[in-house]
Design a protein around this motif. Sequence first.
Motif, PDB file in Angstrom:
ATOM      1  N   LEU A 176       0.837  -1.187   0.000  1.00 15.66           N
ATOM      2  CA  LEU A 176       0.000   0.000   0.000  1.00 15.66           C
ATOM      3  C   LEU A 176       0.880   1.249   0.000  1.00 15.66           C
ATOM      4  N   TRP A 177       0.356   2.331  -0.606  1.00 16.61           N
ATOM      5  CA  TRP A 177       1.101   3.588  -0.695  1.00 16.61           C
ATOM      6  C   TRP A 177       0.267   4.718  -0.123  1.00 16.61           C
ATOM      7  N   ASP A 178       0.912   5.550   0.709  1.00 11.69           N
ATOM      8  CA  ASP A 178       0.281   6.732   1.278  1.00 11.69           C
ATOM      9  C   ASP A 178       1.129   7.961   0.928  1.00 11.69           C
ATOM     10  N   ALA A 179       0.507   9.135   0.959  1.00  9.78           N
ATOM     11  CA  ALA A 179       1.229  10.376   0.674  1.00  9.78           C
ATOM     12  C   ALA A 179       0.697  11.484   1.567  1.00  9.78           C
ATOM     13  N   GLN A 180       1.560  12.426   1.868  1.00  8.92           N
ATOM     14  CA  GLN A 180       1.108  13.574   2.639  1.00  8.92           C
ATOM     15  C   GLN A 180       1.972  14.793   2.336  1.00  8.92           C
ATOM     16  N   VAL A 181       1.375  15.974   2.528  1.00  7.79           N
ATOM     17  CA  VAL A 181       2.101  17.230   2.385  1.00  7.79           C
ATOM     18  C   VAL A 181       1.601  18.162   3.476  1.00  7.79           C
ATOM     19  N   SER A 182       2.514  18.922   4.075  1.00 13.16           N
ATOM     20  CA  SER A 182       2.117  19.813   5.158  1.00 13.16           C
ATOM     21  C   SER A 182       2.823  21.157   5.006  1.00 13.16           C
ATOM     22  N   TYR A 183       2.206  22.172   5.615  1.00 12.18           N
ATOM     23  CA  TYR A 183       2.759  23.529   5.565  1.00 12.18           C
ATOM     24  C   TYR A 183       2.592  24.186   6.926  1.00 12.18           C
ATOM     25  N   ASP A 184       3.684  24.757   7.444  1.00 13.10           N
ATOM     26  CA  ASP A 184       3.678  25.469   8.719  1.00 13.10           C
ATOM     27  C   ASP A 184       3.553  26.964   8.469  1.00 13.10           C
ATOM     28  N   ILE A 185       2.619  27.584   9.165  1.00 12.63           N
ATOM     29  CA  ILE A 185       2.504  29.043   9.149  1.00 12.63           C
ATOM     30  C   ILE A 185       3.082  29.563  10.457  1.00 12.63           C
ATOM     31  N   GLY A 245       2.923  35.039  14.017  1.00 13.24           N
ATOM     32  CA  GLY A 245       3.111  36.412  13.594  1.00 13.24           C
ATOM     33  C   GLY A 245       3.259  36.618  12.099  1.00 13.24           C
ATOM     34  N   HIS A 246       3.018  35.567  11.314  1.00  7.90           N
ATOM     35  CA  HIS A 246       3.157  35.691   9.858  1.00  7.90           C
ATOM     36  C   HIS A 246       2.148  36.686   9.294  1.00  7.90           C
ATOM     37  N   TYR A 247       0.904  36.579   9.745  1.00  6.63           N
ATOM     38  CA  TYR A 247      -0.140  37.502   9.308  1.00  6.63           C
ATOM     39  C   TYR A 247      -0.383  38.538  10.404  1.00  6.63           C
ATOM     40  N   GLN A 248      -0.574  39.759  10.007  1.00  5.12           N
ATOM     41  CA  GLN A 248      -0.807  40.839  10.945  1.00  5.12           C
ATOM     42  C   GLN A 248      -2.214  41.410  10.732  1.00  5.12           C
ATOM     43  N   GLY A 249      -2.918  41.519  11.848  1.00  2.92           N
ATOM     44  CA  GLY A 249      -4.230  42.168  11.814  1.00  2.92           C
ATOM     45  C   GLY A 249      -5.282  41.362  11.088  1.00  2.92           C
ATOM     46  N   ASN A 250      -6.526  41.842  11.196  1.00  3.78           N
ATOM     47  CA  ASN A 250      -7.688  41.248  10.547  1.00  3.78           C
ATOM     48  C   ASN A 250      -7.859  39.764  10.900  1.00  3.78           C
ATOM     49  N   TRP A 251      -8.716  39.102  10.157  1.00  4.96           N
ATOM     50  CA  TRP A 251      -9.072  37.716  10.460  1.00  4.96           C
ATOM     51  C   TRP A 251      -7.965  36.726  10.137  1.00  4.96           C
ATOM     52  N   ARG A 252      -7.015  37.101   9.239  1.00  5.50           N
ATOM     53  CA  ARG A 252      -5.990  36.131   8.830  1.00  5.50           C
ATOM     54  C   ARG A 252      -5.005  35.789   9.946  1.00  5.50           C
ATOM     55  N   ARG A 253      -4.958  36.589  10.996  1.00  4.39           N
ATOM     56  CA  ARG A 253      -4.032  36.280  12.084  1.00  4.39           C
ATOM     57  C   ARG A 253      -4.390  34.973  12.793  1.00  4.39           C
ATOM     58  N   TRP A 254      -5.638  34.528  12.617  1.00  2.00           N
ATOM     59  CA  TRP A 254      -6.025  33.242  13.215  1.00  2.00           C
ATOM     60  C   TRP A 254      -5.276  32.067  12.570  1.00  2.00           C
ATOM     61  N   PHE A 255      -4.702  32.282  11.393  1.00  2.00           N
ATOM     62  CA  PHE A 255      -3.926  31.215  10.750  1.00  2.00           C
ATOM     63  C   PHE A 255      -2.496  31.135  11.286  1.00  2.00           C
ATOM     64  N   ASN A 256      -2.072  32.107  12.053  1.00  2.00           N
ATOM     65  CA  ASN A 256      -0.715  32.076  12.593  1.00  2.00           C
ATOM     66  C   ASN A 256      -0.529  30.872  13.516  1.00  2.00           C
ATOM     67  N   TYR A 306      -8.711   7.170   1.097  1.00  2.00           N
ATOM     68  CA  TYR A 306      -9.443   8.263   1.720  1.00  2.00           C
ATOM     69  C   TYR A 306      -8.485   9.401   2.027  1.00  2.00           C
ATOM     70  N   VAL A 307      -9.057  10.601   2.000  1.00  2.25           N
ATOM     71  CA  VAL A 307      -8.284  11.839   2.102  1.00  2.25           C
ATOM     72  C   VAL A 307      -8.671  12.575   3.378  1.00  2.25           C
ATOM     73  N   THR A 308      -7.679  13.084   4.095  1.00  3.86           N
ATOM     74  CA  THR A 308      -7.933  13.852   5.309  1.00  3.86           C
ATOM     75  C   THR A 308      -7.149  15.156   5.278  1.00  3.86           C
ATOM     76  N   LEU A 309      -7.725  16.174   5.872  1.00  2.66           N
ATOM     77  CA  LEU A 309      -7.071  17.467   6.056  1.00  2.66           C
ATOM     78  C   LEU A 309      -7.112  17.792   7.530  1.00  2.66           C
ATOM     79  N   SER A 310      -5.954  17.988   8.131  1.00  6.56           N
ATOM     80  CA  SER A 310      -5.906  18.300   9.549  1.00  6.56           C
ATOM     81  C   SER A 310      -5.204  19.639   9.752  1.00  6.56           C
ATOM     82  N   VAL A 311      -5.668  20.338  10.778  1.00  5.74           N
ATOM     83  CA  VAL A 311      -5.092  21.636  11.128  1.00  5.74           C
ATOM     84  C   VAL A 311      -4.730  21.604  12.605  1.00  5.74           C
ATOM     85  N   LYS A 312      -3.482  21.920  12.909  1.00  5.63           N
ATOM     86  CA  LYS A 312      -3.013  21.965  14.282  1.00  5.63           C
ATOM     87  C   LYS A 312      -2.552  23.385  14.594  1.00  5.63           C
ATOM     88  N   LYS A 313      -3.090  23.940  15.672  1.00  6.17           N
ATOM     89  CA  LYS A 313      -2.743  25.314  16.047  1.00  6.17           C
ATOM     90  C   LYS A 313      -2.055  25.321  17.400  1.00  6.17           C
TER      91      LYS A 313
END
Length: 305
Positions: free
Chosen positions: A237-246, A249-260, A296-303
Amino acid sequence: ESPRSNPAAITPFTDPARGNLTYNYPHEEISGGNPALKPELSTSWNYGIILTPRVLPGLTLTLDLWEIEKVDAILIPAGPSVVLASPESYPGRIVRAAPSPADLAAGWLGVVTSIDYRPINVGFTKTTGIDAKLRYTRELAAGTKLTTLASVTWTDSFRDQILPINPIVERVGTTGTTASSPLEWRGTGSVFLERGRWTGGITTTYIDSHQTSTTTPSLVFPTANGLDGAKIPSATLWDAQVSYDIAPGHYQGNWRRWFNATKWTLSVRNVFNKEPEFRTDVYSPYSRFEDPRQRYVTLSVKKSL
């Protein structure tokens, strides 16, 4: 855990003492805890080697040889059919009604009224094998790192003896008799590439072929409990994954700061949507070592706070 009794169970079971037919009439099934169990006594030997060669910085190779022997090992029978397949191994666990005249004429025992498949102490179990692990990391360029991981388990032997009257049975590469019967070979391998805040990787898993119950009795499967086919083939069996760290303090102000300070990971299990290996069996139509959900495909977000 206390014993549990279901006086009206309708779990299908195969009865070798009644023409090896499958029945599903109401009967009592006793499961759960067994207060008569004795503690397991075990002796284990482990020999380990860790190699970190100077000629190949970043490489770590671990090798473990193990041998485990248990006396009065606790075994959980895998359902009513297993107990009925070897009643001499489970004395007092099956209660039957008196045979009818038709039963006597056919040479059959009476119908089953109660089956007890709570855990029992077996004579002994002994298993030996090798675990091997590899980890290799290498800096390819500034901010880019390659990591390779591999893990392999080889089970050389897994023998048990339920009672002194029973033969010693080798169970490596078999399923359906006990919950702990292992594969002979099993392994995983992964490659991950890190570049900046991105990480991508591929993982492969190997599942060895194994034997199942069939229409032909054998030492491991004493009765013909199954419809056909003795072997489930190996699978990869083969699995794959890709992840990105934000970063914080990457985003300043407004609603996008919640992605920091978040890490987003997209994973795809069973990339090629491989169907699990199939066996034509009443109770477990697929290999128990594979996931019947397929891809099956999953998307996870860790803050981090």
